[in-house]
Design a protein around this motif. Structure first.
Motif, PDB file in Angstrom:
ATOM      1  N   ILE A  73      16.200 -30.515 -11.267  1.00 31.87           N
ATOM      2  CA  ILE A  73      15.757 -29.117 -11.370  1.00 31.87           C
ATOM      3  C   ILE A  73      15.926 -28.632 -12.805  1.00 31.87           C
ATOM      4  O   ILE A  73      15.014 -28.026 -13.392  1.00 31.87           O
ATOM      5  CB  ILE A  73      16.553 -28.238 -10.399  1.00 31.87           C
ATOM      6  N   LEU A 213      12.739 -21.159 -13.325  1.00 30.19           N
ATOM      7  CA  LEU A 213      13.073 -21.722 -12.017  1.00 30.19           C
ATOM      8  C   LEU A 213      12.749 -20.726 -10.898  1.00 30.19           C
ATOM      9  O   LEU A 213      12.248 -21.116  -9.837  1.00 30.19           O
ATOM     10  CB  LEU A 213      14.550 -22.100 -11.975  1.00 30.19           C
ATOM     11  N   VAL A 214      13.044 -19.468 -11.146  1.00 29.05           N
ATOM     12  CA  VAL A 214      12.739 -18.444 -10.151  1.00 29.05           C
ATOM     13  C   VAL A 214      11.234 -18.352  -9.931  1.00 29.05           C
ATOM     14  O   VAL A 214      10.759 -18.271  -8.784  1.00 29.05           O
ATOM     15  CB  VAL A 214      13.310 -17.077 -10.588  1.00 29.05           C
ATOM     16  N   SER A 217      10.056 -21.288  -7.988  1.00 26.50           N
ATOM     17  CA  SER A 217      10.520 -21.239  -6.601  1.00 26.50           C
ATOM     18  C   SER A 217       9.699 -20.273  -5.761  1.00 26.50           C
ATOM     19  O   SER A 217       9.720 -20.345  -4.524  1.00 26.50           O
ATOM     20  CB  SER A 217      12.000 -20.837  -6.552  1.00 26.50           C
ATOM     21  N   LYS A 218       8.963 -19.390  -6.407  1.00 28.63           N
ATOM     22  CA  LYS A 218       8.129 -18.433  -5.685  1.00 28.63           C
ATOM     23  C   LYS A 218       6.748 -19.006  -5.361  1.00 28.63           C
ATOM     24  O   LYS A 218       5.976 -18.372  -4.630  1.00 28.63           O
ATOM     25  CB  LYS A 218       7.974 -17.147  -6.502  1.00 28.63           C
ATOM     26  N   THR A 222       5.413 -25.426  -4.514  1.00 27.10           N
ATOM     27  CA  THR A 222       6.695 -26.051  -4.839  1.00 27.10           C
ATOM     28  C   THR A 222       7.402 -26.537  -3.581  1.00 27.10           C
ATOM     29  O   THR A 222       7.844 -27.694  -3.494  1.00 27.10           O
ATOM     30  CB  THR A 222       7.594 -25.056  -5.587  1.00 27.10           C
ATOM     31  N   TRP A 223       7.510 -25.691  -2.589  1.00 25.63           N
ATOM     32  CA  TRP A 223       8.265 -26.040  -1.378  1.00 25.63           C
ATOM     33  C   TRP A 223       7.455 -26.917  -0.439  1.00 25.63           C
ATOM     34  O   TRP A 223       8.019 -27.742   0.287  1.00 25.63           O
ATOM     35  CB  TRP A 223       8.732 -24.762  -0.687  1.00 25.63           C
ATOM     36  N   ALA A 226       7.827 -30.235  -2.025  1.00 26.73           N
ATOM     37  CA  ALA A 226       9.226 -30.650  -1.958  1.00 26.73           C
ATOM     38  C   ALA A 226       9.535 -31.290  -0.609  1.00 26.73           C
ATOM     39  O   ALA A 226      10.213 -32.324  -0.529  1.00 26.73           O
ATOM     40  CB  ALA A 226      10.141 -29.454  -2.200  1.00 26.73           C
ATOM     41  N   ARG A 343       3.763 -24.754 -15.536  1.00 23.65           N
ATOM     42  CA  ARG A 343       4.928 -24.848 -14.648  1.00 23.65           C
ATOM     43  C   ARG A 343       5.125 -26.253 -14.096  1.00 23.65           C
ATOM     44  O   ARG A 343       5.997 -26.454 -13.241  1.00 23.65           O
ATOM     45  CB  ARG A 343       4.763 -23.877 -13.471  1.00 23.65           C
ATOM     46  N   THR A 346       8.740 -27.641 -14.359  1.00 22.51           N
ATOM     47  CA  THR A 346       9.697 -26.954 -13.504  1.00 22.51           C
ATOM     48  C   THR A 346       9.442 -27.260 -12.034  1.00 22.51           C
ATOM     49  O   THR A 346      10.382 -27.515 -11.274  1.00 22.51           O
ATOM     50  CB  THR A 346       9.615 -25.429 -13.744  1.00 22.51           C
ATOM     51  N   VAL A 347       8.173 -27.235 -11.635  1.00 26.28           N
ATOM     52  CA  VAL A 347       7.833 -27.583 -10.250  1.00 26.28           C
ATOM     53  C   VAL A 347       8.223 -29.024  -9.962  1.00 26.28           C
ATOM     54  O   VAL A 347       8.784 -29.344  -8.909  1.00 26.28           O
ATOM     55  CB  VAL A 347       6.334 -27.358  -9.989  1.00 26.28           C
ATOM     56  N   ILE A 350      11.961 -29.370  -9.251  1.00 26.84           N
ATOM     57  CA  ILE A 350      12.371 -28.947  -7.911  1.00 26.84           C
ATOM     58  C   ILE A 350      11.890 -29.949  -6.861  1.00 26.84           C
ATOM     59  O   ILE A 350      12.647 -30.338  -5.956  1.00 26.84           O
ATOM     60  CB  ILE A 350      11.840 -27.539  -7.605  1.00 26.84           C
TER      61      ILE A 350
END
Length: 406
Positions: A73, A213-214, A217-218, A222-223, A226, A343, A346-347, A350
């Motif tokens: 991360i 990172l914030v 994460s939005k 990303t998720w 992940a 990004r 950063t992505v 994560i």
């Protein structure tokens, strides 16, 4: 949109030196992944020498995975700011330190120090989050799947470690083996610093790390990625680190034989990863992921049935590796297609952390669910099957949503 992403494709295509830089990134990734996987091939040796049970051995194996996962991360965000050349050099050189510390812990036979220094060894596993944005900057979108997949073949460092580390200990001794690997890390770090260059189109993102990172994460992507990477790459990491112990307990192989077969597993996954990226460029990552996850679910059941060695068992593990490798290549093709260019690092950090964490928990589960009477890991493998099926359903839903938006 960044200046890099605004460049025309023809200009990116003509960039000289991208092959060299991809090769150097692959080299750095492979040698650091060798270091990251340094404990697992010798886990049987540690278990016998220190009298460890299955749970203690699984914790020892999984510990380097933890830092190598969460550390991505931060390294992904720092790569957006400082570039791949700087980050590869620093991380490769610094990784030599925990290699020497693990050597010391093994020499004095201290399980607590092996855990502590294995935790630090996880630093070597963070380089993945450096390479993906570095390679993305060198290649146009239509070829990023293959390029990142080829870079990802550096995870074959785990295969090199599984095959050569036990043999090097037999040839040169325990201490000399660790010294050789530490020196190799320093040599590669120097080589990267001298010859590697960041892409001309790359521009540093000087935003502060925490806001980056914030922001990442939005992003839904990303998720989503992940979770899928936690299943595919996490499955690869879990097998490549725990397989020597598995083969010893289930099939009775010694350290060298188990390491050779684990290397074969890792090589199959390494070869299939760029194939997964290449196929994703052509038929789409969702379809490749579907094939990957369905195949992994089936093979988990097959392996749970304990097929007899050598042909049937070996083929089963190789097929599992192929399916997982295809999936890892597909996920980051999807990341490159869907994540904002500024990004990506950063992505990637994560998503890469999620993948590593996906490899952290399965060895613990395998150790906890091991049936010593039947020498069986059936429960753990069935849980893997269920997880792969859940990821398969999620992939179909995500692909359908993307088609609807298109």
């Amino acid at each position: 949109m960044t200046e890099a992403s605004a460049k025309p494709t023809s200009e990116i295509t003509a960039l000289p030196g991208r092959g060299l830089n991809l090769g150097l990134a692959l080299l750095a990734f492979a040698i650091t992944f060798w270091a990251w996987n340094l404990i697992a091939p010798l886990a049987v040796r540690y278990a016998d020498g220190l009298g460890l049970d299955a749970a203690q051995t699984s914790v020892l194996i999984a510990t380097p995975v933890l830092v190598g996962s969460l550390g991505r991360i931060l390294t992904g965000a720092l790569t957006d700011r400082f570039g791949g050349r700087t980050m590869f050099t620093i991380l490769t050189a610094v990784s030599a330190v925990p290699v020497l510390l693990v050597m010391y812990a093994g020499q004095i036979g201290s399980y607590p120090l092996l855990i502590a220094f294995g935790f630090l060894l996880g630093i070597a596993g963070t380089t993945f989050a450096v390479g993906i944005p570095f390679v993305n900057a060198w290649y146009e979108p239509s070829k990023r799947g293959f390029a990142t997949g080829l870079f990802g073949a550096g995870m074959g460092g785990t295969a090199l470690s599984s095959f050569f580390t036990p043999r090097m200990v037999a040839w040169f001794g325990y201490t000399a083996t660790h010294l050789i690997i530490a020196v190799a890390l320093l040599v590669v770090a120097a080589t990267v610093w001298v010859f590697m260059r960041d892409a001309p189109t790359w521009k540093p993102n000087t935003d502060r790390v925490m806001p980056k990172l914030v922001a990442a994460s939005k992003l839904a992507v990303t998720w989503q990625m992940a979770f899928l990477y936690a299943v595919t790459f996490g499955g690869f990491v879990a097998f490549s680190t725990y397989l020597p112990t598995y083969l010893k307990e289930v099939y009775g192989f010694d350290l060298a034989d188990a390491g050779a077969r684990t290397a074969g597993f890792a090589i199959a996954a390494v070869i299939s990863r760029p194939v997964g990226g290449w196929l994703s460029d052509r038929i789409g990552p969702a379809k490749v992921l579907g094939i990957s996850l369905a195949g992994a679910a089936v093979m988990a059941v097959v392996i749970a049935l304990k097929p007899p060695p050598e042909l049937l068992a070996g083929s089963s593990f190789v097929l599992m590796a192929v399916f997982l490798g295809l999936g890892t290549g597909a996920v980051f093709t999807w990341v490159a297609q869907r994540a904002p260019a500024e990004r990506v690092g950063t992505v990637t950090g994560i998503v890469g952390a999620a993948g590593g964490l996906g490899g952290f928990f399965p060895p613990l589960v395998m150790g906890a669910t091991y049936n010593a009477e039947t020498h069986s890991y059936t429960i753990g493998l069935l849980l893997l099957c269920a997880t792969a099926l859940a990821a398969l359903a999620f992939t179909f839903l995500l692909a359908r949503r993307d088609r609807a938006r298109a």
